[in-house]
Design a protein around this motif. Structure first.
Motif, mmCIF file in Angstrom:
data_model
loop_
_atom_site.group_PDB
_atom_site.id
_atom_site.type_symbol
_atom_site.label_atom_id
_atom_site.label_comp_id
_atom_site.label_asym_id
_atom_site.label_seq_id
_atom_site.Cartn_x
_atom_site.Cartn_y
_atom_site.Cartn_z
ATOM 1 N N SER A 145 72.969 64.403 5.743
ATOM 2 C CA SER A 145 71.706 65.127 5.610
ATOM 3 C C SER A 145 71.391 65.887 6.895
ATOM 4 C CB SER A 145 70.559 64.160 5.292
ATOM 5 O OG SER A 145 70.757 63.534 4.044
ATOM 6 N N GLN A 146 70.607 66.933 6.782
ATOM 7 C CA GLN A 146 70.251 67.719 7.959
ATOM 8 C C GLN A 146 69.096 67.080 8.738
ATOM 9 O OE1 GLN A 146 72.049 70.049 9.076
ATOM 10 N NE2 GLN A 146 73.318 70.613 7.333
ATOM 11 N N LEU A 147 68.101 66.577 8.027
ATOM 12 C CA LEU A 147 66.927 65.982 8.651
ATOM 13 C C LEU A 147 66.554 64.738 7.854
ATOM 14 C CD1 LEU A 147 64.943 66.727 10.995
ATOM 15 C CD2 LEU A 147 63.521 67.869 9.288
ATOM 16 N N LEU A 148 66.237 63.643 8.546
ATOM 17 C CA LEU A 148 65.950 62.377 7.877
ATOM 18 C C LEU A 148 64.454 62.093 7.902
ATOM 19 C CD1 LEU A 148 68.939 60.276 9.241
ATOM 20 C CD2 LEU A 148 68.646 61.161 6.920
ATOM 21 N N LEU A 149 63.937 61.718 6.761
ATOM 22 C CA LEU A 149 62.505 61.510 6.585
ATOM 23 C C LEU A 149 62.180 60.019 6.586
ATOM 24 C CD1 LEU A 149 59.791 62.914 5.973
ATOM 25 C CD2 LEU A 149 60.403 62.829 3.539
ATOM 26 N N LEU A 150 61.211 59.635 7.410
ATOM 27 C CA LEU A 150 60.747 58.244 7.480
ATOM 28 C C LEU A 150 59.235 58.258 7.291
ATOM 29 C CD1 LEU A 150 61.773 55.323 8.138
ATOM 30 C CD2 LEU A 150 60.979 55.737 10.465
ATOM 31 N N ILE A 151 58.755 57.576 6.270
ATOM 32 C CA ILE A 151 57.324 57.595 5.951
ATOM 33 C C ILE A 151 56.797 56.170 5.883
ATOM 34 C CG2 ILE A 151 55.575 58.316 4.274
ATOM 35 C CD1 ILE A 151 57.521 60.432 3.285
ATOM 36 N N GLU A 152 55.685 55.911 6.586
ATOM 37 C CA GLU A 152 55.023 54.623 6.478
ATOM 38 C C GLU A 152 53.592 54.846 5.992
ATOM 39 O OE1 GLU A 152 54.593 51.505 5.554
ATOM 40 O OE2 GLU A 152 56.471 51.358 6.664
ATOM 41 N N ILE A 153 53.035 53.859 5.319
ATOM 42 C CA ILE A 153 51.677 53.950 4.780
ATOM 43 C C ILE A 153 50.685 54.159 5.923
ATOM 44 C CG2 ILE A 153 49.887 52.666 3.540
ATOM 45 C CD1 ILE A 153 52.179 51.190 2.078
ATOM 46 N N ASP A 154 49.708 55.016 5.701
ATOM 47 C CA ASP A 154 48.706 55.334 6.718
ATOM 48 C C ASP A 154 47.620 54.266 6.715
ATOM 49 O OD1 ASP A 154 47.297 56.642 8.660
ATOM 50 O OD2 ASP A 154 46.395 58.112 7.318
ATOM 51 N N SER A 155 47.911 53.155 7.389
ATOM 52 C CA SER A 155 46.999 52.013 7.355
ATOM 53 C C SER A 155 47.149 51.189 8.621
ATOM 54 C CB SER A 155 47.303 51.147 6.124
ATOM 55 O OG SER A 155 46.694 49.886 6.215
ATOM 56 N N GLU A 156 46.078 50.580 9.055
ATOM 57 C CA GLU A 156 46.115 49.675 10.199
ATOM 58 C C GLU A 156 47.095 48.537 9.942
ATOM 59 O OE1 GLU A 156 44.978 47.859 13.892
ATOM 60 O OE2 GLU A 156 44.604 49.867 13.108
ATOM 61 N N GLU A 157 47.185 48.113 8.686
ATOM 62 C CA GLU A 157 48.042 46.981 8.323
ATOM 63 C C GLU A 157 49.521 47.282 8.454
ATOM 64 O OE1 GLU A 157 46.726 46.404 4.365
ATOM 65 O OE2 GLU A 157 45.140 44.993 4.889
ATOM 66 N N THR A 158 49.893 48.565 8.467
ATOM 67 C CA THR A 158 51.314 48.913 8.445
ATOM 68 C C THR A 158 51.845 49.435 9.776
ATOM 69 O OG1 THR A 158 50.815 51.151 7.657
ATOM 70 C CG2 THR A 158 51.208 49.469 5.981
ATOM 71 N N LYS A 159 51.020 49.465 10.806
ATOM 72 C CA LYS A 159 51.498 50.034 12.064
ATOM 73 C C LYS A 159 52.588 49.173 12.707
ATOM 74 C CE LYS A 159 47.942 48.121 15.174
ATOM 75 N NZ LYS A 159 46.848 48.479 16.116
ATOM 76 N N GLY A 160 52.698 47.920 12.279
ATOM 77 C CA GLY A 160 53.743 47.040 12.808
ATOM 78 C C GLY A 160 54.997 46.987 11.956
ATOM 79 N N ILE A 161 55.055 47.752 10.874
ATOM 80 C CA ILE A 161 56.240 47.769 10.018
ATOM 81 C C ILE A 161 57.299 48.684 10.638
ATOM 82 C CG2 ILE A 161 57.165 48.339 7.750
ATOM 83 C CD1 ILE A 161 55.309 45.929 7.726
ATOM 84 N N ILE A 162 58.484 48.125 10.887
ATOM 85 C CA ILE A 162 59.615 48.909 11.391
ATOM 86 C C ILE A 162 60.727 48.821 10.352
ATOM 87 C CG2 ILE A 162 61.205 49.309 13.296
ATOM 88 C CD1 ILE A 162 59.363 47.712 15.097
ATOM 89 N N PRO A 163 60.865 49.801 9.488
ATOM 90 C CA PRO A 163 61.888 49.719 8.426
ATOM 91 C C PRO A 163 63.287 49.573 9.011
ATOM 92 C CG PRO A 163 60.389 51.564 8.072
ATOM 93 C CD PRO A 163 60.111 51.058 9.439
ATOM 94 N N GLY A 164 64.104 48.756 8.357
ATOM 95 C CA GLY A 164 65.469 48.563 8.824
ATOM 96 C C GLY A 164 66.267 49.851 8.879
ATOM 97 N N LYS A 165 65.940 50.774 7.979
ATOM 98 C CA LYS A 165 66.714 52.015 7.947
ATOM 99 C C LYS A 165 66.476 52.881 9.174
ATOM 100 C CE LYS A 165 63.485 54.617 5.006
ATOM 101 N NZ LYS A 165 62.870 53.570 4.169
ATOM 102 N N LEU A 166 65.382 52.635 9.921
ATOM 103 C CA LEU A 166 65.134 53.414 11.130
ATOM 104 C C LEU A 166 66.333 53.349 12.069
ATOM 105 C CD1 LEU A 166 63.464 54.954 13.247
ATOM 106 C CD2 LEU A 166 62.465 52.762 13.928
ATOM 107 N N PHE A 167 66.923 52.163 12.214
ATOM 108 C CA PHE A 167 68.003 51.986 13.186
ATOM 109 C C PHE A 167 69.288 52.649 12.702
ATOM 110 C CE2 PHE A 167 64.885 48.619 13.465
ATOM 111 C CZ PHE A 167 64.502 48.729 14.786
ATOM 112 N N GLU A 168 69.494 52.650 11.389
ATOM 113 C CA GLU A 168 70.637 53.387 10.844
ATOM 114 C C GLU A 168 70.417 54.887 10.969
ATOM 115 O OE1 GLU A 168 70.921 51.831 6.927
ATOM 116 O OE2 GLU A 168 71.947 49.991 7.558
ATOM 117 N N TYR A 169 69.189 55.312 10.757
ATOM 118 C CA TYR A 169 68.846 56.714 11.006
ATOM 119 C C TYR A 169 69.201 57.105 12.440
ATOM 120 C CZ TYR A 169 65.880 57.673 6.810
ATOM 121 O OH TYR A 169 65.405 57.925 5.547
ATOM 122 N N MET A 170 68.853 56.235 13.386
ATOM 123 C CA MET A 170 68.992 56.575 14.810
ATOM 124 C C MET A 170 70.437 56.807 15.218
ATOM 125 S SD MET A 170 66.000 54.400 16.800
ATOM 126 C CE MET A 170 66.891 52.866 16.757
#
Length: 427
Positions: free
Chosen positions: A323-348
């Motif tokens: 892919s040319q650009l990878l999209l990572l979306i998290e819910i816009d909520s105080e409760e989700t600011k600590g969520i780090i999806p596993g795919k982030l590291f594969e993206y990196m």
């Protein structure tokens, strides 16, 4: 070599991110002086399956299996589609829920505490009590969700005095979907009491995010360590780069992950830039919530949309790298600011730039910024998102679009397993 028993619900052939963490830890723990033994259900109800992951289980690893009763199997007789969505965390907005969905959520939240796998606790404690005694194992690790796994660990600690490490891949009462379970006050209180008891009973607690660590430290005096998810060096066939300017999201897009301003920014670029309209492609790979699809239709992006159902882990890696650009979306909520999806590291490690959208003060923003792997935006930042996409599109046209990461080694599965082994040896 020190033996440790790992209690996990998710194990191959389970698909999705929940299985990756401990499958990879098991791979690297032996070289760090730890012999892992895995305990997992014999007949689980997995909403996603990826049989290709079974080939990654080290041949020398002992895997114990015990039968489990799950209400999801019964609920599936009423509505397989609704059952699979709810069990995987895809919960429609209140106004979009039918009677059956509302009923199932109410039952799930109030009758199955902490979760629908609670019926595995007693048989597991009975089975493992005998096994731990017979094989002289005094250290266990439980990983959740489902958080009923932690109740197995807590009971074994009470009855046998084993050393216990509780691994939280996601929060418990602060997890994003918890507020959607239609909890009665007594049920909410029970969740909070169980969470507190687990946090105050385990010798050590591991979280995958810095925000969850801070939250747990306000609830316990037990040591809390952050060991994030990570990446492994995977040998997959490399696909040619997409000829289109593809923006790809790999993985489930739950209902709350729906940044209207992102879709609007893309729509405006298509309208304003004829070349962009010819070159652009939006790829969504995995389960997609109805509100997301409705928003894409609202902004007239259907012509540029490519949908793919769940793919194997190896195919997901291929799609990330092509892919040319990878999209990572998290819910816009105080409760989700600590969520780090596993795919982030594969993206990196894919060498593709990341476009991330999420809440204020999110942990993923810190990691993306420190590793120079992309840019992070808040939901309202339409203008900034639009400018970023246009900037990357111009690099794409020149054949110069890629990322330039720094400091990724700390997130390798091997390095993370070494840190975990040191924690286990300290128990």
């Amino acid at each position: 070599m020190k033996k440790v028993l790992i209690v996990t619900y998710y194990w191959p052939p389970a698909g999705g991110p929940g299985v990756q963490r401990w499958l990879k830890f098991v791979k690297y723990l032996p070289e760090n002086g730890i012999e892992p033994i895995v305990y997992t259900p014999e007949n689980p109800h997995y909403p996603l399956k990826d049989t290709s992951l079974e080939a990654e289980i080290p041949s020398e690893i002992k895997v114990l299996k015990n039968a489990i009763f799950e209400p999801y199997a019964v609920a599936g007789m009423l509505s397989k589609k609704d059952t699979e969505k709810i069990s995987s965390g895809i919960i429609p907005k209140e106004q979009k829920q039918g009677f059956l969905q509302k009923f199932m959520l109410f039952i799930r939240g109030n009758f199955f505490i902490p979760d629908a796998r609670k019926f595995w606790i007693k048989p597991s404690v009975k089975y493992l009590t005998s096994y731990l005694k017979e094989h002289e194992i005094d250290t266990i690790i439980t990983t959740g969700p489902p958080h009923s796994m932690h109740l197995i660990g807590m009971e074994l600690k009470k009855t046998m005095g084993v050393k216990w490490l509780a691994d939280f891949r996601d929060p418990w009462t602060q997890i994003g979907y918890h507020s959607k379970l239609k909890l009665l006050p007594a049920s909410r209180k029970k969740h909070q009491e169980l969470e507190k008891e687990v946090l105050q009973s385990a010798e050590k607690i591991i979280t995958t995010s810095f925000t969850t660590k801070a939250e747990f430290l306000s609830k316990t005096k037990r040591p809390v360590e952050v060991i994030t998810n990570g990446y492994d060096v995977e040998k997959v066939e490399k696909l040619p780069m997409d000829e289109k300017f593809s923006i790809s999201h790999i993985g489930s897009l739950l209902s709350g992950r729906n940044p209207e301003n992102l879709w609007q920014a893309i729509s405006e670029l298509i309208t304003e830039n004829e070349d962009f309209a010819k070159d652009f492609q939006l790829k969504l790979v995995g389960a997609v919530g109805d509100p997301v699809l409705e928003s894409i239709q609202k902004w007239h992006l259907e012509e540029w949309l490519v949908l793919k159902n769940y793919v194997s882990h190896s195919e997901a890696l291929q799609l990330q790298k092509s892919s040319q650009l990878l999209l990572l979306i998290e819910i816009d909520s105080e409760e989700t600011k600590g969520i780090i999806p596993g795919k982030l590291f594969e993206y990196m490690v894919s060498e593709r730039p990341i476009l991330a959208v999420g809440p204020v003060d999110a942990d993923i923003e810190k990691i993306i910024r420190e590793t120079n792997t992309g840019s992070y935006f808040l939901y309202p930042q339409k203008g900034e998102i639009k400018a970023y996409i246009l900037e990357k599109y111009e690099l794409f046209k020149k054949g110069e679009l890629r990322s330039y990461p720094i400091g990724l080694q700390q997130y390798s599965r091997s390095a993370l397993a070494k840190r975990l082994a040191n924690l286990i040896k300290q128990l």
